[in-house]
Design a protein around this motif. Structure first.
Motif, PDB file in Angstrom:
ATOM      1  N   MET A  63       0.824  -1.193   0.000  1.00 22.40           N
ATOM      2  CA  MET A  63       0.000   0.000   0.000  1.00 22.40           C
ATOM      3  C   MET A  63       0.873   1.263   0.000  1.00 22.40           C
ATOM      4  SD  MET A  63      -3.183   0.799   0.008  1.00 22.40           S
ATOM      5  CE  MET A  63      -4.547   1.519   0.805  1.00 22.40           C
ATOM      6  N   GLY A  64       1.942   1.251   0.847  1.00 22.22           N
ATOM      7  CA  GLY A  64       2.840   2.401   0.911  1.00 22.22           C
ATOM      8  C   GLY A  64       3.570   2.636  -0.391  1.00 22.22           C
ATOM      9  N   ASN A  65       3.936   1.558  -1.081  1.00 23.38           N
ATOM     10  CA  ASN A  65       4.618   1.659  -2.365  1.00 23.38           C
ATOM     11  C   ASN A  65       3.703   2.294  -3.414  1.00 23.38           C
ATOM     12  OD1 ASN A  65       6.734   1.363  -4.178  1.00 23.38           O
ATOM     13  ND2 ASN A  65       6.068  -0.671  -4.807  1.00 23.38           N
ATOM     14  N   MET A  66       2.420   1.928  -3.378  1.00 25.48           N
ATOM     15  CA  MET A  66       1.470   2.490  -4.336  1.00 25.48           C
ATOM     16  C   MET A  66       1.297   3.999  -4.096  1.00 25.48           C
ATOM     17  SD  MET A  66      -2.178   1.037  -5.631  1.00 25.48           S
ATOM     18  CE  MET A  66      -3.231   1.366  -4.249  1.00 25.48           C
ATOM     19  N   MET A  67       1.299   4.411  -2.838  1.00 29.58           N
ATOM     20  CA  MET A  67       1.173   5.841  -2.526  1.00 29.58           C
ATOM     21  C   MET A  67       2.394   6.608  -3.030  1.00 29.58           C
ATOM     22  SD  MET A  67      -1.741   6.355  -1.272  1.00 29.58           S
ATOM     23  CE  MET A  67      -1.644   7.950  -0.515  1.00 29.58           C
ATOM     24  N   LYS A  68       3.583   6.021  -2.899  1.00 33.66           N
ATOM     25  CA  LYS A  68       4.800   6.661  -3.409  1.00 33.66           C
ATOM     26  C   LYS A  68       4.720   6.810  -4.923  1.00 33.66           C
ATOM     27  CE  LYS A  68       7.999   5.133   0.192  1.00 33.66           C
ATOM     28  NZ  LYS A  68       9.170   4.296   0.503  1.00 33.66           N
ATOM     29  N   GLN A  69       4.246   5.765  -5.586  1.00 33.61           N
ATOM     30  CA  GLN A  69       4.112   5.822  -7.039  1.00 33.61           C
ATOM     31  C   GLN A  69       3.114   6.897  -7.447  1.00 33.61           C
ATOM     32  OE1 GLN A  69       3.006   1.821  -8.139  1.00 33.61           O
ATOM     33  NE2 GLN A  69       5.131   1.207  -8.491  1.00 33.61           N
ATOM     34  N   MET A  70       2.008   7.012  -6.714  1.00 32.70           N
ATOM     35  CA  MET A  70       0.995   8.030  -7.015  1.00 32.70           C
ATOM     36  C   MET A  70       1.578   9.435  -6.862  1.00 32.70           C
ATOM     37  SD  MET A  70      -1.989   6.798  -7.901  1.00 32.70           S
ATOM     38  CE  MET A  70      -3.193   8.009  -7.399  1.00 32.70           C
ATOM     39  N   LYS A  71       2.322   9.664  -5.782  1.00 26.54           N
ATOM     40  CA  LYS A  71       2.925  10.985  -5.549  1.00 26.54           C
ATOM     41  C   LYS A  71       3.944  11.316  -6.644  1.00 26.54           C
ATOM     42  CE  LYS A  71       2.128  11.786  -0.702  1.00 26.54           C
ATOM     43  NZ  LYS A  71       1.170  12.862  -0.823  1.00 26.54           N
ATOM     44  N   LYS A  72       4.739  10.317  -7.028  1.00 32.15           N
ATOM     45  CA  LYS A  72       5.718  10.518  -8.092  1.00 32.15           C
ATOM     46  C   LYS A  72       5.006  10.852  -9.399  1.00 32.15           C
ATOM     47  CE  LYS A  72       9.484   8.230 -10.545  1.00 32.15           C
ATOM     48  NZ  LYS A  72      10.245   7.006 -10.736  1.00 32.15           N
TER      49      LYS A  72
END
Length: 97
Positions: free
Chosen positions: A1-10
């Motif tokens: 879940m945290g990885n997906m949020m990082k990808q979204m922010k990027k």
């Protein structure tokens, strides 16, 4: 879940940067026979218009209107196409998530 949020922010950051680049560009539109030329910013604001004197016929004012409309629509189409190519890749990724 945290990885997906990082990808979204990027992705949001990249999209914002590309939006700024697109807004800084100029898009030219021309009427048939290039009698009317217009320039728009990427923010869809007209910044310039050139009308060839041949386009000004006092007996046919509708022709000039048609030429202006054609040039404006040509420029707006180019902005839309560029937006699809530049920013569409992000909306396609978002819809796939």
């Amino acid at each position: 879940m945290g990885n997906m949020m990082k990808q979204m922010k990027k992705m949001e950051k990249q999209m914002a940067e590309e939006q700024k680049v697109m807004e800084a560009k100029s898009f030219d539109g021309v009427s048939p026979d290039e009698l009317v030329k217009v320039t728009f910013s990427g923010k869809r604001q007209m910044t310039d218009m050139t009308i060839d004197p041949q386009a000004i016929d006092p007996d046919d004012p509708d022709m000039l209107s048609d030429l202006v409309l054609a040039a404006v629509n040509d420029a707006l189409t180019k902005i839309d196409e560029e937006g699809q190519q530049t920013l569409g890749k992000y909306t396609n990724k978002l819809s796939g998530m």
